[in-house]
Design a protein around this motif. Structure first.
Motif, PDB file in Angstrom:
ATOM      1  N   MET A 154       0.804  -1.338   0.227  1.00  0.00           N
ATOM      2  CA  MET A 154      -0.055  -0.148   0.196  1.00  0.00           C
ATOM      3  C   MET A 154       1.132   1.261   0.360  1.00  0.00           C
ATOM      4  O   MET A 154       0.175   2.255  -0.861  1.00  0.00           O
ATOM      5  CB  MET A 154      -1.032  -0.145   1.179  1.00  0.00           C
TER       6      MET A 154
ATOM      7  N   VAL B 139      -1.292  -5.764  -7.684  1.00  0.00           N
ATOM      8  CA  VAL B 139      -2.261  -5.806  -7.820  1.00  0.00           C
ATOM      9  C   VAL B 139      -2.727  -7.135  -7.440  1.00  0.00           C
ATOM     10  O   VAL B 139      -3.847  -7.540  -6.808  1.00  0.00           O
ATOM     11  CB  VAL B 139      -3.155  -5.354  -9.315  1.00  0.00           C
TER      12      VAL B 139
ATOM     13  N   ARG C 202      -1.846  -7.827  -3.442  1.00  0.00           N
ATOM     14  CA  ARG C 202      -3.223  -6.990  -2.880  1.00  0.00           C
ATOM     15  C   ARG C 202      -4.951  -7.883  -2.563  1.00  0.00           C
ATOM     16  O   ARG C 202      -5.314  -8.306  -1.855  1.00  0.00           O
ATOM     17  CB  ARG C 202      -4.207  -5.999  -2.800  1.00  0.00           C
ATOM     18  N   ARG C 203      -4.604  -8.956  -3.887  1.00  0.00           N
ATOM     19  CA  ARG C 203      -5.554  -9.823  -3.776  1.00  0.00           C
ATOM     20  C   ARG C 203      -5.537 -11.592  -2.745  1.00  0.00           C
ATOM     21  O   ARG C 203      -6.252 -11.343  -2.197  1.00  0.00           O
ATOM     22  CB  ARG C 203      -5.920 -10.775  -4.406  1.00  0.00           C
TER      23      ARG C 203
ATOM     24  N   PHE D 268     -17.729   1.534   1.550  1.00  0.00           N
ATOM     25  CA  PHE D 268     -18.433   2.286   0.083  1.00  0.00           C
ATOM     26  C   PHE D 268     -19.746   2.723   0.326  1.00  0.00           C
ATOM     27  O   PHE D 268     -20.849   2.054   1.200  1.00  0.00           O
ATOM     28  CB  PHE D 268     -18.328   1.568  -0.681  1.00  0.00           C
TER      29      PHE D 268
ATOM     30  N   TYR E 129     -18.077  -5.873  -4.006  1.00  0.00           N
ATOM     31  CA  TYR E 129     -16.971  -5.511  -5.004  1.00  0.00           C
ATOM     32  C   TYR E 129     -15.704  -5.941  -5.237  1.00  0.00           C
ATOM     33  O   TYR E 129     -15.006  -5.844  -6.626  1.00  0.00           O
ATOM     34  CB  TYR E 129     -16.804  -4.012  -4.852  1.00  0.00           C
TER      35      TYR E 129
ATOM     36  N   VAL F  48     -14.345  -6.855  -9.209  1.00  0.00           N
ATOM     37  CA  VAL F  48     -13.176  -6.025  -9.840  1.00  0.00           C
ATOM     38  C   VAL F  48     -11.882  -7.035  -9.830  1.00  0.00           C
ATOM     39  O   VAL F  48     -11.448  -6.638 -11.391  1.00  0.00           O
ATOM     40  CB  VAL F  48     -12.519  -4.449  -8.821  1.00  0.00           C
TER      41      VAL F  48
ATOM     42  N   SER G  10     -10.245  -0.098  -1.883  1.00  0.00           N
ATOM     43  CA  SER G  10     -10.372  -0.387  -3.687  1.00  0.00           C
ATOM     44  C   SER G  10      -8.981  -1.382  -3.811  1.00  0.00           C
ATOM     45  O   SER G  10      -9.212  -2.446  -3.877  1.00  0.00           O
ATOM     46  CB  SER G  10     -10.843   0.819  -4.242  1.00  0.00           C
ATOM     47  N   TYR G  11      -8.150  -0.148  -3.742  1.00  0.00           N
ATOM     48  CA  TYR G  11      -6.875  -1.452  -3.791  1.00  0.00           C
ATOM     49  C   TYR G  11      -6.338  -1.945  -2.866  1.00  0.00           C
ATOM     50  O   TYR G  11      -6.380  -3.196  -3.607  1.00  0.00           O
ATOM     51  CB  TYR G  11      -5.623  -0.054  -3.995  1.00  0.00           C
ATOM     52  N   SER G  12      -7.029  -2.223  -1.764  1.00  0.00           N
ATOM     53  CA  SER G  12      -6.542  -3.061  -1.087  1.00  0.00           C
ATOM     54  C   SER G  12      -7.706  -4.227  -1.844  1.00  0.00           C
ATOM     55  O   SER G  12      -6.883  -5.434  -0.974  1.00  0.00           O
ATOM     56  CB  SER G  12      -6.349  -2.894   0.554  1.00  0.00           C
ATOM     57  N   LEU G  13      -8.215  -4.088  -2.150  1.00  0.00           N
ATOM     58  CA  LEU G  13      -9.387  -5.400  -2.698  1.00  0.00           C
ATOM     59  C   LEU G  13      -8.560  -5.872  -3.857  1.00  0.00           C
ATOM     60  O   LEU G  13      -9.521  -7.252  -4.568  1.00  0.00           O
ATOM     61  CB  LEU G  13     -10.524  -5.298  -2.695  1.00  0.00           C
ATOM     62  N   GLY G  14      -7.752  -4.897  -4.386  1.00  0.00           N
ATOM     63  CA  GLY G  14      -6.735  -6.394  -5.873  1.00  0.00           C
ATOM     64  C   GLY G  14      -7.388  -5.303  -7.176  1.00  0.00           C
ATOM     65  O   GLY G  14      -7.591  -5.509  -7.866  1.00  0.00           O
ATOM     66  N   ALA G  15      -8.327  -3.775  -6.506  1.00  0.00           N
ATOM     67  CA  ALA G  15      -8.735  -3.250  -8.232  1.00  0.00           C
ATOM     68  C   ALA G  15      -7.132  -2.387  -8.009  1.00  0.00           C
ATOM     69  O   ALA G  15      -6.631  -1.799  -8.184  1.00  0.00           O
ATOM     70  CB  ALA G  15      -9.686  -2.157  -7.678  1.00  0.00           C
ATOM     71  N   SER G  16      -7.621  -2.267  -9.608  1.00  0.00           N
ATOM     72  CA  SER G  16      -6.402  -1.683 -10.461  1.00  0.00           C
ATOM     73  C   SER G  16      -7.190  -0.208 -10.509  1.00  0.00           C
ATOM     74  O   SER G  16      -8.087   0.441  -9.849  1.00  0.00           O
ATOM     75  CB  SER G  16      -6.235  -2.025 -11.669  1.00  0.00           C
TER      76      SER G  16
ATOM     77  N   GLN H 223      -9.498   0.724 -12.424  1.00  0.00           N
ATOM     78  CA  GLN H 223     -11.167  -0.358 -11.700  1.00  0.00           C
ATOM     79  C   GLN H 223     -11.769   1.297 -10.645  1.00  0.00           C
ATOM     80  O   GLN H 223     -12.548   1.632 -10.245  1.00  0.00           O
ATOM     81  CB  GLN H 223     -10.474  -1.932 -11.337  1.00  0.00           C
ATOM     82  N   THR H 224     -10.556   1.465  -9.927  1.00  0.00           N
ATOM     83  CA  THR H 224     -10.500   2.207  -8.854  1.00  0.00           C
ATOM     84  C   THR H 224     -11.274   3.321  -9.106  1.00  0.00           C
ATOM     85  O   THR H 224     -12.465   4.320  -8.383  1.00  0.00           O
ATOM     86  CB  THR H 224      -9.461   2.480  -7.657  1.00  0.00           C
TER      87      THR H 224
END
Lengths: 253, 282
Positions: free
Chosen positions: A55, A83, A86-87, A99, A109, A113, B168-174, B177-178
């Motif tokens: 991060m 990316v 982080r998954r 959100f 969400y 994504v 959003s990033y922490s969930l693996g979004a680019s 996408q964010t």
């Protein structure tokens, strides 16, 4: 206790501009266990766990020297994709931050994504995640209401469910109870103990009792240095370093 | 010794006076235009073409011309402005080029509108050979309102909390996408507000359309984007200064229609903003 090393930091130094936030940190994170990171404010705890899912990449003018491994793969190598990382390494933040969408959409969400479009699968996964986060019974009749209507503790469990939905292997908790009341805190702690059966957990906390209650391993950070790292029980009952002893007995921090 | 209470009273008096001085002209403009223009407003005035050398009949072609121009301006300016705003607030690195572009946008907002008119004449009318047409006028107005749209959109994008992006990033979004799923949807009300304020500005300006589209008198509606068109602000200018013996009522009624059009747009912007504030809970 499982002794497989899931993540590993090796001689990690980290800089914000010219300020060094982490000094030569080496630390093993064992699979299916809870590792707590304690220390006073500004000691680099958050900086450290934010390296584990990259991060800190989002902050300009930072520099890392050293290596971080996930399952023996260097997560900062050129081939590694943040990316993708982080998954696999999810995160729950200090402040509950759903959100401004419905409860369902919040959890879906991460699947969305990640290009998971199958409706039945998404629905099953959403329910499963809510159950794992011990929130299902409270929200089952209002999945399509705004997540912002939930209480702070429920929002934080929603954030945990949202994180679980993408099936991470490691979950990083960055002071997850800092803004919660004692009852919500107890629920989250219970949940963490439950989750470690399936996931590897790293938790940053200000609260030493919390570390003592939930963690198998505890690391004590001070001014960017790792002072002591041991099994929680040993660190709290027989600290090897004087600074650790001073901190856990409440003489500073 | 100074008496702090007296100083306070004097300060209050001047602050209040200044506020009153601002409110007064606004109120007067509205009152005068309504009182002089309202009697001439009727269905025929709104739906008929101008007759007898614009001394009677209606202003329908001018209303429609303004609607076409504003629509054209927004079709051009909104996508470009929005894309530029996304680039500037989400992607651009803080370097010399970015700073020059940001400076250019600020300066673009400060350019006098007649300069846009001349620019439109040179570029669209003459160089691209679009002639005096709705196309040329719309593009000129579009360029004029670009800075408004870009500035409002950037503010809207930047006001979306950082924590949303972080999650959003922490969930693996680019990054895209964010932006697409989290940042843009939460910025839309702010972007719309800016866009509508831009529309109001485009509807009211005379100078940019003077050389690029505005027709002195056209008894019919334009048939394509390559036709000239009448427009409310220019029509008002014409009947106020170029045509003798136009009834005062007609002039004020035209001004009233223009004013109501612009005020309505601003009102929509305010309503959207209000709705947005009500919903926003972070």
């Amino acid at each position: 206790m499982d002794e497989v090393v899931k993540m590993k930091a090796e001689n990690v130094n980290f800089f914000y501009g010219k300020t060094q936030a982490l000094k030569d940190i080496s630390l093993d994170i064992h699979a299916h266990s809870v590792t707590a990171i304690i220390g006073p404010s500004g000691c680099g705890k958050s900086t450290f766990i934010r390296l584990l899912n990259r991060m800190n990449d989002l902050i300009p003018h930072t520099q890392l020297i050293g290596r971080v491994y996930l399952d023996c793969q260097d997560v900062f190598s050129h081939a590694a994709d943040p990316v993708e990382l982080r998954r696999r390494v999810g995160m729950v933040f200090q402040k509950p931050n759903p959100f401004p969408k419905s409860i369902f959409e919040n959890i879906a969400y991460g699947l969305h994504v990640n290009n998971i479009k199958d409706k039945d699968f998404v629905e099953t996964r959403v329910i499963e995640s809510l159950k794992k986060a011990a929130l299902w019974e409270e929200v089952r009749h209002r999945l399509h209401e705004s997540a912002l209507k939930l209480s702070g503790g429920q929002q934080q469990r929603l954030c945990i469910a949202r994180c679980l939905a993408v099936s991470p292997e490691v979950i990083l908790f960055d002071e997850p109870c800092a803004s919660l009341d004692p009852i919500s805190t107890a629920k989250i702690e219970e949940l963490i103990l439950e989750l470690k059966k399936e996931y590897t957990i790293v938790i940053v906390t200000h609260n030493m009792q919390q570390a003592a209650r939930v963690a198998d391993y505890t690391a004590f950070f001070l001014l960017g240095e790792l002072i002591e790292f041991n099994k929680t029980q040993e660190l709290f009952t027989a600290p090897k370093d004087k600074k650790t002893e001073a901190y856990i007995t409440g003489r500073f921090g | 010794m100074r008496n702090p209470q007296r100083t306070e009273k004097i300060a209050f008096f001047f602050l209040f006076l200044a506020t009153l001085v601002i409110a007064l002209p606004v109120g007067l403009v509205v009152i005068i235009i309504i009182s002089k223009g309202l009697p001439a407003i009727n269905w025929q005035f709104l739906s008929d073409i101008p007759r007898q050398g614009m001394r009677s009949g209606g202003i329908f072609p001018a209303i429609m011309g303004t609607v076409y121009l504003v629509t054209g301006a927004i079709i051009f300016a909104l996508p470009i402005g929005l894309l530029a705003a996304v680039y500037l607030s989400e992607y651009a690195k803080d370097n010399l080029l970015t700073r020059v572009i940001k400076l250019a946008i600020v300066n673009l907002a400060g350019v006098p509108s007649v300069v846009y008119g001349l620019f439109g004449l040179a570029l669209f009318v003459v160089f691209f050979k679009f002639g005096a047409s709705i196309l040329s006028g719309s593009l000129t107005l579009g360029i004029m309102i670009l800075p408004i749209i870009i500035t409002a959109s950037r503010e809207a994008l930047e006001s979306v909390p950082y924590s949303f992006r972080e999650v959003s990033y922490s969930l693996g979004a680019s990054k895209w996408q964010t932006i697409r799923h989290i940042v843009l949807p939460n910025a839309i009300p702010g972007i719309l507000t800016g866009t509508i304020l831009g529309l109001g500005r485009a509807a009211g300006e005379t100078a940019p359309i003077l050389f690029t589209v505005a027709a002195f008198y056209l008894p019919q509606l334009p048939k394509s984007i390559f036709d000239q068109a009448m427009a409310l602000p220019y029509h008002l200018y014409v009947i106020s200064t170029q045509v003798p013996n136009v009834d005062e009522k007609i002039r004020y009624a035209t001004a009233l229609v223009l004013l109501v059009l612009v005020l309505c747009m601003n009102l929509v912007a305010i309503l959207i903003r209000y709705q947005f504030r009500k919903r926003k809970k972070w």
